[in-house]
Motif scaffolding. Sequence first.
Motif, PDB file in Angstrom:
ATOM      1  N   MET A 104      69.146 -22.763  88.367  1.00  0.00           N
ATOM      2  CA  MET A 104      69.754 -21.924  87.352  1.00  0.00           C
ATOM      3  C   MET A 104      70.549 -20.821  88.052  1.00  0.00           C
ATOM      4  SD  MET A 104      67.798 -19.671  84.462  1.00  0.00           S
ATOM      5  CE  MET A 104      68.733 -18.532  83.495  1.00  0.00           C
ATOM      6  N   LYS A 105      71.684 -20.508  87.479  1.00  0.00           N
ATOM      7  CA  LYS A 105      72.547 -19.457  88.001  1.00  0.00           C
ATOM      8  C   LYS A 105      72.383 -18.211  87.140  1.00  0.00           C
ATOM      9  CE  LYS A 105      76.583 -20.423  90.451  1.00  0.00           C
ATOM     10  NZ  LYS A 105      77.928 -20.764  90.673  1.00  0.00           N
ATOM     11  N   CYS A 106      72.362 -17.048  87.781  1.00  0.00           N
ATOM     12  CA  CYS A 106      72.270 -15.782  87.053  1.00  0.00           C
ATOM     13  C   CYS A 106      73.550 -15.577  86.245  1.00  0.00           C
ATOM     14  CB  CYS A 106      72.059 -14.637  88.032  1.00  0.00           C
ATOM     15  SG  CYS A 106      72.003 -13.020  87.224  1.00  0.00           S
ATOM     16  N   LEU A 107      73.381 -15.240  84.979  1.00  0.00           N
ATOM     17  CA  LEU A 107      74.543 -15.019  84.120  1.00  0.00           C
ATOM     18  C   LEU A 107      75.227 -13.690  84.411  1.00  0.00           C
ATOM     19  CD1 LEU A 107      73.047 -16.314  80.753  1.00  0.00           C
ATOM     20  CD2 LEU A 107      74.544 -17.530  82.332  1.00  0.00           C
ATOM     21  N   SER A 108      74.498 -12.742  85.007  1.00  0.00           N
ATOM     22  CA  SER A 108      75.074 -11.424  85.286  1.00  0.00           C
ATOM     23  C   SER A 108      75.868 -11.394  86.578  1.00  0.00           C
ATOM     24  CB  SER A 108      73.976 -10.368  85.356  1.00  0.00           C
ATOM     25  OG  SER A 108      73.395 -10.197  84.096  1.00  0.00           O
ATOM     26  N   CYS A 109      75.218 -11.833  87.684  1.00  0.00           N
ATOM     27  CA  CYS A 109      75.879 -11.701  88.989  1.00  0.00           C
ATOM     28  C   CYS A 109      76.309 -13.044  89.582  1.00  0.00           C
ATOM     29  CB  CYS A 109      74.971 -10.963  89.971  1.00  0.00           C
ATOM     30  SG  CYS A 109      73.546 -11.915  90.534  1.00  0.00           S
ATOM     31  N   LYS A 110      76.000 -14.140  88.896  1.00  0.00           N
ATOM     32  CA  LYS A 110      76.387 -15.500  89.304  1.00  0.00           C
ATOM     33  C   LYS A 110      75.660 -15.987  90.572  1.00  0.00           C
ATOM     34  CE  LYS A 110      79.396 -15.347  85.983  1.00  0.00           C
ATOM     35  NZ  LYS A 110      78.785 -15.205  84.714  1.00  0.00           N
ATOM     36  N   SER A 111      74.586 -15.311  90.956  1.00  0.00           N
ATOM     37  CA  SER A 111      73.811 -15.703  92.122  1.00  0.00           C
ATOM     38  C   SER A 111      72.998 -16.964  91.819  1.00  0.00           C
ATOM     39  CB  SER A 111      72.860 -14.572  92.515  1.00  0.00           C
ATOM     40  OG  SER A 111      71.956 -14.998  93.500  1.00  0.00           O
ATOM     41  N   ASP A 112      72.716 -17.745  92.849  1.00  0.00           N
ATOM     42  CA  ASP A 112      71.891 -18.948  92.697  1.00  0.00           C
ATOM     43  C   ASP A 112      70.422 -18.673  93.003  1.00  0.00           C
ATOM     44  OD1 ASP A 112      73.869 -20.782  91.935  1.00  0.00           O
ATOM     45  OD2 ASP A 112      74.531 -21.016  94.011  1.00  0.00           O
ATOM     46  N   THR A 113      70.032 -17.421  93.141  1.00  0.00           N
ATOM     47  CA  THR A 113      68.674 -17.087  93.561  1.00  0.00           C
ATOM     48  C   THR A 113      67.811 -16.618  92.390  1.00  0.00           C
ATOM     49  OG1 THR A 113      69.438 -14.874  94.159  1.00  0.00           O
ATOM     50  CG2 THR A 113      69.342 -16.505  95.932  1.00  0.00           C
ATOM     51  N   VAL A 114      67.694 -17.444  91.353  1.00  0.00           N
ATOM     52  CA  VAL A 114      66.835 -17.145  90.217  1.00  0.00           C
ATOM     53  C   VAL A 114      65.490 -17.824  90.467  1.00  0.00           C
ATOM     54  CG1 VAL A 114      66.555 -17.382  87.723  1.00  0.00           C
ATOM     55  CG2 VAL A 114      68.811 -16.925  88.677  1.00  0.00           C
ATOM     56  N   VAL A 115      64.411 -17.028  90.439  1.00  0.00           N
ATOM     57  CA  VAL A 115      63.085 -17.534  90.780  1.00  0.00           C
ATOM     58  C   VAL A 115      62.100 -17.247  89.644  1.00  0.00           C
ATOM     59  CG1 VAL A 115      63.441 -17.289  93.262  1.00  0.00           C
ATOM     60  CG2 VAL A 115      62.506 -15.380  91.981  1.00  0.00           C
ATOM     61  N   ASP A 116      60.979 -17.979  89.651  1.00  0.00           N
ATOM     62  CA  ASP A 116      59.913 -17.730  88.683  1.00  0.00           C
ATOM     63  C   ASP A 116      59.262 -16.391  88.979  1.00  0.00           C
ATOM     64  OD1 ASP A 116      60.242 -20.160  87.370  1.00  0.00           O
ATOM     65  OD2 ASP A 116      58.841 -21.198  88.688  1.00  0.00           O
ATOM     66  N   GLY A 117      58.900 -15.680  87.935  1.00  0.00           N
ATOM     67  CA  GLY A 117      58.242 -14.395  88.100  1.00  0.00           C
ATOM     68  C   GLY A 117      57.579 -13.969  86.807  1.00  0.00           C
ATOM     69  N   THR A 118      57.112 -12.744  86.778  1.00  0.00           N
ATOM     70  CA  THR A 118      56.560 -12.147  85.562  1.00  0.00           C
ATOM     71  C   THR A 118      57.184 -10.768  85.385  1.00  0.00           C
ATOM     72  OG1 THR A 118      54.680 -11.196  86.717  1.00  0.00           O
ATOM     73  CG2 THR A 118      54.358 -13.371  85.729  1.00  0.00           C
ATOM     74  N   THR A 119      57.140 -10.296  84.155  1.00  0.00           N
ATOM     75  CA  THR A 119      57.714  -8.994  83.843  1.00  0.00           C
ATOM     76  C   THR A 119      56.914  -8.338  82.733  1.00  0.00           C
ATOM     77  OG1 THR A 119      59.783  -7.833  83.380  1.00  0.00           O
ATOM     78  CG2 THR A 119      59.363  -9.837  82.108  1.00  0.00           C
ATOM     79  N   THR A 120      57.279  -7.130  82.405  1.00  0.00           N
ATOM     80  CA  THR A 120      56.688  -6.409  81.287  1.00  0.00           C
ATOM     81  C   THR A 120      57.725  -6.328  80.177  1.00  0.00           C
ATOM     82  OG1 THR A 120      55.312  -5.138  82.802  1.00  0.00           O
ATOM     83  CG2 THR A 120      55.588  -4.253  80.576  1.00  0.00           C
ATOM     84  N   PHE A 121      57.335  -6.731  78.966  1.00  0.00           N
ATOM     85  CA  PHE A 121      58.229  -6.759  77.821  1.00  0.00           C
ATOM     86  C   PHE A 121      57.914  -5.571  76.919  1.00  0.00           C
ATOM     87  CE2 PHE A 121      59.406  -7.975  73.523  1.00  0.00           C
ATOM     88  CZ  PHE A 121      60.642  -8.577  73.698  1.00  0.00           C
ATOM     89  N   PHE A 122      58.932  -4.795  76.563  1.00  0.00           N
ATOM     90  CA  PHE A 122      58.790  -3.641  75.685  1.00  0.00           C
ATOM     91  C   PHE A 122      59.461  -3.928  74.351  1.00  0.00           C
ATOM     92  CE2 PHE A 122      58.784  -2.075  80.002  1.00  0.00           C
ATOM     93  CZ  PHE A 122      57.729  -1.169  80.018  1.00  0.00           C
ATOM     94  N   ALA A 123      58.815  -3.514  73.267  1.00  0.00           N
ATOM     95  CA  ALA A 123      59.414  -3.671  71.938  1.00  0.00           C
ATOM     96  C   ALA A 123      59.122  -2.423  71.115  1.00  0.00           C
ATOM     97  CB  ALA A 123      58.866  -4.899  71.235  1.00  0.00           C
ATOM     98  N   SER A 124      60.086  -2.014  70.339  1.00  0.00           N
ATOM     99  CA  SER A 124      59.915  -0.899  69.422  1.00  0.00           C
ATOM    100  C   SER A 124      59.920  -1.459  68.004  1.00  0.00           C
ATOM    101  CB  SER A 124      61.059   0.095  69.606  1.00  0.00           C
ATOM    102  OG  SER A 124      60.968   1.120  68.657  1.00  0.00           O
ATOM    103  N   LEU A 125      58.760  -1.418  67.359  1.00  0.00           N
ATOM    104  CA  LEU A 125      58.625  -1.885  65.985  1.00  0.00           C
ATOM    105  C   LEU A 125      58.672  -0.676  65.056  1.00  0.00           C
ATOM    106  CD1 LEU A 125      55.779  -4.517  66.499  1.00  0.00           C
ATOM    107  CD2 LEU A 125      58.243  -4.880  66.494  1.00  0.00           C
ATOM    108  N   PRO A 126      58.813  -0.878  63.764  1.00  0.00           N
ATOM    109  CA  PRO A 126      58.923   0.264  62.851  1.00  0.00           C
ATOM    110  C   PRO A 126      57.754   1.255  62.928  1.00  0.00           C
ATOM    111  CG  PRO A 126      59.536  -1.749  61.735  1.00  0.00           C
ATOM    112  CD  PRO A 126      59.018  -2.152  63.085  1.00  0.00           C
TER     113      PRO A 126
END
Length: 76
Positions: A1-23
Motif C-alpha cells: 500500500m502506498k501512503c496517500l499523503s506522502c506517496k511513500s511505500d513504507t506503510v506498515v501494520d501498527g496500532t494507534t489511539t482513536f479520539f472521538a467527540s460525541l455530543p
Amino acid sequence: MKCLSCKSDTVVDGTTTFFASLPNCYVIIENVPCKKCSQCGEEYFSSSVMEKIEDILDKVEHIASKIFILDYHTAA
C-alpha cells in the motif's frame, strides 16, 4: 500500500489511539489496529476496524458521562 499523503511505500501494520467527540462525551479508544506510514505518520483504518469503532461509539454514547477510555481489543 502506498501512503496517500506522502506517496511513500513504507506503510506498515501498527496500532494507534482513536479520539472521538460525541455530543455528550469524549471517547478515547487505545490500541486500534491500523496501517501507518513510517515516513509521515499518516494512519489508515480498514473498513472492518471502522465498523467496530462505529459500533463501540454507538454503545458508549448511551452510557458515558464525560470521558470514556477503553481498549479496542477488549471492546471489539
